[in-house]
Write an enzyme that holds these catalytic residues in place. Sequence first.
Site, PDB file in Angstrom:
ATOM      1  N   ASN A  49      12.811  -7.750 -13.424  1.00  0.00           N
ATOM      2  CA  ASN A  49      12.442  -7.459 -12.031  1.00  0.00           C
ATOM      3  C   ASN A  49      13.249  -6.236 -11.633  1.00  0.00           C
ATOM      4  OD1 ASN A  49      12.040  -7.269  -9.311  1.00  0.00           O
ATOM      5  ND2 ASN A  49      13.052  -9.208  -8.779  1.00  0.00           N
TER       6      ASN A  49
ATOM      7  N   LYS B  17      13.166  -4.574  -9.044  1.00  0.00           N
ATOM      8  CA  LYS B  17      13.430  -4.461  -7.602  1.00  0.00           C
ATOM      9  C   LYS B  17      13.138  -3.025  -7.150  1.00  0.00           C
ATOM     10  CE  LYS B  17      16.566  -8.307  -8.080  1.00  0.00           C
ATOM     11  NZ  LYS B  17      17.736  -9.031  -7.629  1.00  0.00           N
TER      12      LYS B  17
ATOM     13  N   HIS C 164      10.252 -14.111  -3.873  1.00  0.00           N
ATOM     14  CA  HIS C 164      11.634 -13.797  -4.277  1.00  0.00           C
ATOM     15  C   HIS C 164      12.561 -14.006  -3.080  1.00  0.00           C
ATOM     16  CE1 HIS C 164      15.148 -11.634  -5.664  1.00  0.00           C
ATOM     17  NE2 HIS C 164      14.658 -11.753  -6.888  1.00  0.00           N
TER      18      HIS C 164
ATOM     19  N   GLU D 255      14.911 -12.347  -1.980  1.00  0.00           N
ATOM     20  CA  GLU D 255      15.123 -11.140  -1.168  1.00  0.00           C
ATOM     21  C   GLU D 255      13.976 -10.949  -0.183  1.00  0.00           C
ATOM     22  OE1 GLU D 255      15.753  -8.549  -4.488  1.00  0.00           O
ATOM     23  OE2 GLU D 255      17.640  -9.571  -4.902  1.00  0.00           O
TER      24      GLU D 255
ATOM     25  N   GLU E 173      16.037 -19.344  -9.208  1.00  0.00           N
ATOM     26  CA  GLU E 173      17.039 -18.302  -9.006  1.00  0.00           C
ATOM     27  C   GLU E 173      17.978 -18.699  -7.872  1.00  0.00           C
ATOM     28  OE1 GLU E 173      15.539 -14.218 -10.476  1.00  0.00           O
ATOM     29  OE2 GLU E 173      14.845 -14.439  -8.430  1.00  0.00           O
TER      30      GLU E 173
ATOM     31  N   GLY F 157      22.657 -10.948  -8.609  1.00  0.00           N
ATOM     32  CA  GLY F 157      23.370  -9.688  -8.415  1.00  0.00           C
ATOM     33  C   GLY F 157      24.867  -9.840  -8.219  1.00  0.00           C
TER      34      GLY F 157
ATOM     35  N   SER G 136      21.974 -13.071 -12.549  1.00  0.00           N
ATOM     36  CA  SER G 136      23.038 -12.536 -13.408  1.00  0.00           C
ATOM     37  C   SER G 136      22.883 -12.920 -14.876  1.00  0.00           C
ATOM     38  CB  SER G 136      24.421 -12.948 -12.880  1.00  0.00           C
ATOM     39  OG  SER G 136      24.628 -12.411 -11.585  1.00  0.00           O
TER      40      SER G 136
HETATM   41  P1  13P Z   1      20.141 -10.160 -11.243  1.00  0.00           P
HETATM   42  O1  13P Z   1      19.737 -10.388 -12.682  1.00  0.00           O
HETATM   43  O2  13P Z   1      20.490  -8.730 -10.956  1.00  0.00           O
HETATM   44  O3  13P Z   1      21.175 -11.138 -10.792  1.00  0.00           O
HETATM   45  O4  13P Z   1      18.831 -10.442 -10.360  1.00  0.00           O
HETATM   46  C1  13P Z   1      18.137 -11.622 -10.556  1.00  0.00           C
HETATM   47  C2  13P Z   1      16.877 -11.559  -9.801  1.00  0.00           C
HETATM   48  O5  13P Z   1      16.854 -11.617  -8.584  1.00  0.00           O
HETATM   49  C3  13P Z   1      15.638 -11.390 -10.557  1.00  0.00           C
HETATM   50  O6  13P Z   1      14.530 -11.586  -9.753  1.00  0.00           O
END
Ligand code: 13P
Length: 255
Positions: free
Chosen positions: A9, A11, A94, A96, A166, A172, A213
Site C-alpha cells: 500500500n 499510500k 483503511h 487512515e 491492521e 507506521g 510495520s
Molecule cells: P506500515 O507497513 O507502514 O506500518 O503501514 C501499514 C499499512 O497501513 C498498510 O495498509
Amino acid sequence: MRIPLMAGNWKMHKTLSQALELVNALTGPLADVSGAGKAVCVPFVFLPPLADALKGTGILLGAQNLFWEDEGAYTGEISPLMLKGLCDLVIIGHSERRQYFGETDETVNRKIRAAMKHGLTPIVCVGESLEQNEAGETEDFVSGQIRAAFRDIGPEEAKKIVVAYEPIWAIGTGKAATPEEANRIIGQVVRATLAGLYGHEQAQQMRIQYGGSMNPGNVEALMAQPEIDGGLVGGASLKAEDFITLVRAAAAARN
Ligand code: 13P
C-alpha cells in the site's frame, strides 16, 4: 490451502517516474516467485501507466479507495466503473481513511458492495486503536467492524473478499503486533466472526492479511503463523529490495 497475498500500500507516496522505477525494479525479481500473490496498491493517477507496466508480470494492481456510485455529481471521486479493467484490487476502509476522511462502517460496506458489483476484489481493513487495545476492547471492536463490513454480502461474494487486520497502533510506528497476537486476533476474532457469518468451512478459505510495520526483519515470524495469509504493507513496500524480500518470505512460508 490458502495462498498468501503480499500487497504493498504505497499510500500517498512517489511521483510517476519514481512509481515506474519501483515497479520496474520489482517485475524481474518477482517473476519467478510462485506460491504467493503479489500486488501494489497505488494512487489513482498511477493506475493507467502502471497497468501497462505490469501487464503480464503476475503482479496485481490495486487502488486505495473508490466511491460507491457508478457515476454522478460527486466532484473529486472515482467510481468502480472507472477502475474496472484498470486494476484488480481496491483497498477499502483503511484506518487512515476512517480517521481523516470520515469513512464509517456504513460507507465501508457500501464501497465493498460497489466493488463487488464491478468485479474488483476488495481488501477490507479493520483494526483497533491503541486506546481500544489497552482497554481490552480489541475483540469486540474488530468483530463489530467485520460484521458491519460484510452486511448484506452473500457467501459467494464474501469468498472473494480479502481482509487485512491492521492494528492502528502498529501502522507506521515500527512496532508490529507480535506474531502470536496477530495470529490470535486473525484466527479467534476475524476468522471466527466470518465463520459465524458464513460457516466454518468458508471462513477457512478466506484470506486474512496482517498489516502494521511488517518488514524484512519480522516477516518470517509473522508468516510462520498459520492464520496469517500475507500482508498489507506500507513503508516496506516503497523500497524494491524490501518488498521483494517480503513476497519471497510469504511464498516460502507456504511451500
Ligand atoms: P506500515 O507497513 O507502514 O506500518 O503501514 C501499514 C499499512 O497501513 C498498510 O495498509
